[in-house]
Motif scaffolding. Structure first.
Motif, PDB file in Angstrom:
ATOM      1  N   GLY A 194       1.333  -1.471   0.087  1.00  0.00           N
ATOM      2  CA  GLY A 194      -0.011  -0.383  -0.041  1.00  0.00           C
ATOM      3  C   GLY A 194       0.873   1.130   0.206  1.00  0.00           C
ATOM      4  O   GLY A 194       2.042   0.829  -0.420  1.00  0.00           O
ATOM      5  N   TRP A 306      -4.383  -6.241   5.040  1.00  0.00           N
ATOM      6  CA  TRP A 306      -4.578  -4.926   6.317  1.00  0.00           C
ATOM      7  C   TRP A 306      -5.344  -5.351   7.448  1.00  0.00           C
ATOM      8  O   TRP A 306      -4.642  -4.526   7.893  1.00  0.00           O
ATOM      9  CB  TRP A 306      -5.417  -3.617   4.711  1.00  0.00           C
ATOM     10  N   TRP A 312       2.143  -4.200   8.542  1.00  0.00           N
ATOM     11  CA  TRP A 312       1.501  -2.933   8.208  1.00  0.00           C
ATOM     12  C   TRP A 312       1.794  -1.998   6.756  1.00  0.00           C
ATOM     13  O   TRP A 312       1.290  -0.838   6.172  1.00  0.00           O
ATOM     14  CB  TRP A 312       2.859  -1.871   9.605  1.00  0.00           C
ATOM     15  N   MET A 314       0.486  -3.230   3.669  1.00  0.00           N
ATOM     16  CA  MET A 314      -0.552  -3.863   2.713  1.00  0.00           C
ATOM     17  C   MET A 314      -1.619  -2.804   3.732  1.00  0.00           C
ATOM     18  O   MET A 314      -2.376  -3.046   2.736  1.00  0.00           O
ATOM     19  CB  MET A 314      -0.803  -4.923   2.692  1.00  0.00           C
ATOM     20  N   ALA A 315      -1.434  -1.788   4.722  1.00  0.00           N
ATOM     21  CA  ALA A 315      -2.774  -1.051   4.665  1.00  0.00           C
ATOM     22  C   ALA A 315      -2.662   0.097   3.769  1.00  0.00           C
ATOM     23  O   ALA A 315      -2.038   0.360   2.447  1.00  0.00           O
ATOM     24  CB  ALA A 315      -2.458   0.002   5.881  1.00  0.00           C
ATOM     25  N   ARG A 316      -4.682  -0.080   3.401  1.00  0.00           N
ATOM     26  CA  ARG A 316      -5.614   0.991   2.987  1.00  0.00           C
ATOM     27  C   ARG A 316      -4.823   0.809   0.482  1.00  0.00           C
ATOM     28  O   ARG A 316      -4.682   1.919   0.974  1.00  0.00           O
ATOM     29  CB  ARG A 316      -5.107   2.370   3.284  1.00  0.00           C
ATOM     30  N   ASN A 317      -4.456  -0.281   0.541  1.00  0.00           N
ATOM     31  CA  ASN A 317      -3.563  -0.693  -0.357  1.00  0.00           C
ATOM     32  C   ASN A 317      -5.224   0.389  -1.500  1.00  0.00           C
ATOM     33  O   ASN A 317      -6.056  -0.274  -1.861  1.00  0.00           O
ATOM     34  CB  ASN A 317      -3.096  -1.843  -1.132  1.00  0.00           C
TER      35      ASN A 317
END
Length: 396
Positions: A194, A306, A312, A314-317
């Motif tokens: 992300g 996520w 972390w 991979m968050a808000r990809n």
């Protein structure tokens, strides 16, 4: 009765032995070339401690074990355990020579107290009760742990120096650059990352790559204790010689991905427009079902990464605008499309199609002006996605 001369000689020998025993250690950073296996692609480093009367010891923070309990589950959840291991220098160098990977030693110009503190910390950290640590791909790996140990001995001076100097790229850029020889794995990693991996790095953060850390240390100067400074690297030499592969560069993905997306979209559109023929309807439904299934599965992996793991990065990809489990809601409609020239689609299916179309189209301006450089994924995934929706609409 021993003579005075004999007593003096014995006393001198005793004092010499005590001084030798208290001689400060010598600490070096070892850096090793990237290897051919995927977990070797980022290179490796370790700390070397030389002390009088003791064989040189390599402190290696990069040890993991596939046989560890719940290894793959911990990997998926972002909760992997690595450990610090100690091995003889000769044995270590033989391993890297057998893999044809160069090894470079940088001897650190530490004062006696700093060298002793670093050697003692490493010995303490290597004890079984202290050796394990929570691994993080970017923040806590073999390189950052070695970097942090050096910084600890320097009282934070290394961090202050490196944070003040800009790096050369981003976490994502380093991943793409070093994984370029393995295109499929590189693409999978890029898809899953992300926007939190895209801000520019300073040299401290860039030290998660061993070779970047090695290069940065060459420019570091530290207090010499006499009001001046000295270079942190007192000497540098090659311990294992090997041909250095050309440094890969982050590949340009937008054009080939866009061409692939347009080709797939064109095939879907041609089949959709030839829907009067049974073979065309069946082929469209098969190809579109495969796309929707994979888009839903890929989106589920990104969503779980996520929300349900400690990854972390991979968050808000933003790729979740293109692939997500909503695609699975179209599978019944695609099955009906295969069996009829003009199937009646449900309000549910039409609503899902609208949401998918709006989300996919929104991904384009976000890719152009947002924080995550995923224009290549928009080029690959948006055209065939819209072609699937067009084919369903045409079926009505």
């Amino acid at each position: 009765m021993p003579s005075a001369r004999g007593l003096a000689a014995a006393l001198l020998a005793l004092v010499s032995s005590a001084v030798a025993a208290q001689a400060p250690p010598q600490v070096s950073l070892l850096t090793f070339a990237p290897g051919e296996i995927y977990w070797q692609r980022f290179g490796h480093n370790a700390l070397l401690v030389r002390e009088d009367g003791v064989a040189p010891q390599v402190y290696n923070y990069g040890i993991f074990d596939f046989a560890q309990e719940n290894f793959f589950l911990n990997f998926a959840r972002g909760r992997m355990l690595y450990r610090l291991d100690v091995a003889p220098l000769d044995w270590t160098l033989r391993q890297y020579a057998a893999e044809r990977r160069w090894a470079i030693e940088q001897r650190l110009a530490l004062d006696d107290d700093q060298a002793r503190a670093l050697a003692d910390f490493l010995a303490w950290n290597a004890r079984p009760e202290h050796a394990d640590y929570r691994y993080d791909y970017f923040l806590a790996n073999c390189s950052t742990k070695a970097r942090d140990a050096i910084d600890r001995a320097l009282g934070g001076a290394l961090r202050r120096h490196l944070e003040a100097r800009p790096g050369t790229g981003t976490y994502r850029g380093e991943v793409l650059r070093l994984m370029a020889p393995m295109p499929s794995l590189m693409a999978a990693m890029d898809l899953g990352l992300g926007p939190r991996v895209d801000p520019p790095l300073d040299q401290w953060a860039e030290g998660f790559i061993p070779q970047r850390l090695m290069e940065s240390l060459r420019e570091v100067r530290v207090d010499d204790g006499d009001g001046g400074t000295r270079t942190l690297v007192a000497a540098e030499r090659t311990l294992v010689a090997a041909a250095e592969a050309p440094a890969p560069a982050p590949p340009a993905l937008t054009l080939p991905f866009l061409c692939g997306g347009l080709f797939l979209a064109g095939a879907l559109l041609l089949l959709a427009r030839a829907g009067a023929r049974a073979w065309a309807r069946g082929s469209f439904a098969l190809l579109a079902t495969l796309y929707a299934t994979l888009a839903g599965l890929g989106g589920l992996v990104l969503l779980l990464g996520w929300l349900a793991t400690d990854h972390w990065s991979m968050a808000r990809n933003h790729n979740l605008l293109l692939i997500h489990p909503l695609w699975w809601g179209l599978l019944p409609a695609l099955a009906r499309r295969a069996g009829s020239r003009q199937p009646r689609q449900t309000i549910f299916a039409r609503g899902i199609a609208v949401v998918i179309a709006v989300a996919g189209i929104a991904a384009l301006p976000l890719a152009l002006y947002g924080a995550q450089p995923n224009l290549h994924w928009v080029g690959l995934l948006l055209p065939p996605g819209l072609a699937v929706l067009y084919g369903l609409r045409r079926g009505r």
